[in-house]
Design an enzyme around this catalytic site. Structure first.
Site, PDB file in Angstrom:
ATOM      1  N   SER A   1       0.831  -1.006  -0.140  1.00 18.74           N
ATOM      2  CA  SER A   1      -0.117   0.018   0.020  1.00 18.74           C
ATOM      3  C   SER A   1       0.872   1.170   0.111  1.00 18.74           C
ATOM      4  CB  SER A   1      -0.961  -0.009   1.256  1.00 18.74           C
ATOM      5  OG  SER A   1      -0.244   0.148   2.355  1.00 18.74           O
ATOM      6  N   THR A   2       2.053   1.307   0.709  1.00 19.25           N
ATOM      7  CA  THR A   2       2.967   2.403   0.424  1.00 19.25           C
ATOM      8  C   THR A   2       3.150   3.060  -0.854  1.00 19.25           C
ATOM      9  OG1 THR A   2       4.153   1.546   2.583  1.00 19.25           O
ATOM     10  CG2 THR A   2       5.287   3.243   1.389  1.00 19.25           C
ATOM     11  N   TYR A   3       3.299   2.105  -1.884  1.00 15.65           N
ATOM     12  CA  TYR A   3       3.721   2.314  -3.072  1.00 15.65           C
ATOM     13  C   TYR A   3       2.258   2.713  -3.970  1.00 15.65           C
ATOM     14  CZ  TYR A   3       8.676   1.509  -3.078  1.00 15.65           C
ATOM     15  OH  TYR A   3       9.921   1.526  -2.804  1.00 15.65           O
ATOM     16  N   ALA A   4       1.359   1.755  -3.574  1.00 20.33           N
ATOM     17  CA  ALA A   4       0.221   2.029  -4.277  1.00 20.33           C
ATOM     18  C   ALA A   4      -0.549   3.299  -4.152  1.00 20.33           C
ATOM     19  CB  ALA A   4      -0.899   0.881  -4.060  1.00 20.33           C
TER      20      ALA A   4
ATOM     21  N   THR B   1      10.878 -11.638 -11.156  1.00 17.92           N
ATOM     22  CA  THR B   1      10.900 -10.142 -11.720  1.00 17.92           C
ATOM     23  C   THR B   1       9.732  -9.558 -11.545  1.00 17.92           C
ATOM     24  OG1 THR B   1      12.230 -11.187 -13.682  1.00 17.92           O
ATOM     25  CG2 THR B   1      11.070  -9.291 -14.110  1.00 17.92           C
TER      26      THR B   1
ATOM     27  N   GLU C   1       7.573  -5.916 -11.954  1.00 17.75           N
ATOM     28  CA  GLU C   1       7.348  -4.944 -12.899  1.00 17.75           C
ATOM     29  C   GLU C   1       6.573  -3.593 -12.170  1.00 17.75           C
ATOM     30  OE1 GLU C   1       4.903  -2.265 -15.426  1.00 17.75           O
ATOM     31  OE2 GLU C   1       3.992  -4.032 -14.544  1.00 17.75           O
TER      32      GLU C   1
ATOM     33  N   GLN D   1       3.911  -7.988  -1.403  1.00 20.69           N
ATOM     34  CA  GLN D   1       3.886  -9.136  -0.489  1.00 20.69           C
ATOM     35  C   GLN D   1       3.258 -10.588  -1.353  1.00 20.69           C
ATOM     36  OE1 GLN D   1       0.198  -9.364   2.368  1.00 20.69           O
ATOM     37  NE2 GLN D   1       1.809  -9.713   3.979  1.00 20.69           N
TER      38      GLN D   1
ATOM     39  N   TYR E   1       5.211 -26.427 -13.101  1.00 17.56           N
ATOM     40  CA  TYR E   1       5.681 -25.630 -13.783  1.00 17.56           C
ATOM     41  C   TYR E   1       7.101 -26.335 -14.234  1.00 17.56           C
ATOM     42  CZ  TYR E   1       7.613 -21.192 -15.651  1.00 17.56           C
ATOM     43  OH  TYR E   1       8.131 -20.162 -16.322  1.00 17.56           O
TER      44      TYR E   1
ATOM     45  N   GLN F   1      15.138 -18.699 -13.107  1.00 18.12           N
ATOM     46  CA  GLN F   1      15.639 -17.353 -13.633  1.00 18.12           C
ATOM     47  C   GLN F   1      16.580 -16.579 -12.420  1.00 18.12           C
ATOM     48  OE1 GLN F   1      12.375 -15.154 -14.958  1.00 18.12           O
ATOM     49  NE2 GLN F   1      11.644 -14.449 -13.011  1.00 18.12           N
TER      50      GLN F   1
END
Length: 188
Positions: A112-115, A135, A137, A156, A170, A180
């Protein structure tokens, strides 16, 4: 299918290497410095972003094509912070390396800090028996430059355990992103 608790996450990391390196508590700050939290939470694990970034730039092509992606569309940056241009995006990777059990699906949600700053984190699910660095994004949805901090929490991971193992994992199908390391560009 049930969500797994901090006790399960801790046990799987310590006994089976599910998360490496593993932080067994939630870190909110160190000494007098403020950090965006990372480590184990009640029902998840907050991952950190490494200091390797690929910032998108549109100087080489007019079309973004996932089947014919131009690696030259990114500028590589190694730094404690990454500035994402307005209405653009960057790729990064987790500090942590994951080994997902055969009966587990892992979902990633942004912090939430970034959102709340208009920075969206996107990661597809980590499938049963997938392993590697994740990875990440980051999309900057604002009209201003946005800052991402390396070695601090960015997303998270929630672990969902099925009541039965999948027929084909997978790893079994030879997934193209298996094992990767580093920031991985699109593959077809």
């Amino acid at each position: 299918m049930s969500i797994k608790s901090d006790k399960w996450i801790r046990r799987m990391a310590q006994e089976h290497g599910m998360i490496e390196p593993f932080v067994e508590r939630q870190v909110r700050g160190e000494q007098d410095s403020r950090v965006i939290s990372f480590g184990v939470s009640s029902y998840g694990y907050d991952v950190r972003c490494a200091d390797e970034f690929k910032v998108f730039t549109n100087i080489n092509s007019a079309t973004v094509d996932p089947k014919n992606f131009d690696a030259g569309s990114f500028v590589d940056i190694k730094s404690d912070v990454c500035i994402i241009p307005p209405n653009s995006f960057a790729l990064a990777r987790t500090v942590e390396y994951f080994r997902i059990p055969r009966d587990v699906l892992t979902i990633c949600l942004g912090k939430s800090t970034y959102a709340r700053c208009g920075i969206i984190v996107n990661v597809t699910p980590l499938e049963p028996e997938w392993e590697g660095h994740v990875t990440l994004e980051f999309s900057n949805t604002t009209t201003l430059p946005a800052k991402i901090y390396a070695n601090e929490g960015v997303a998270q991971m929630l672990f969902l355990q099925s009541d039965e193992e999948c027929e084909v994992s997978y790893k079994d199908r030879g997934g193209k992103y298996q094992g990767q390391r580093g920031v991985t560009l699109p593959r077809t």
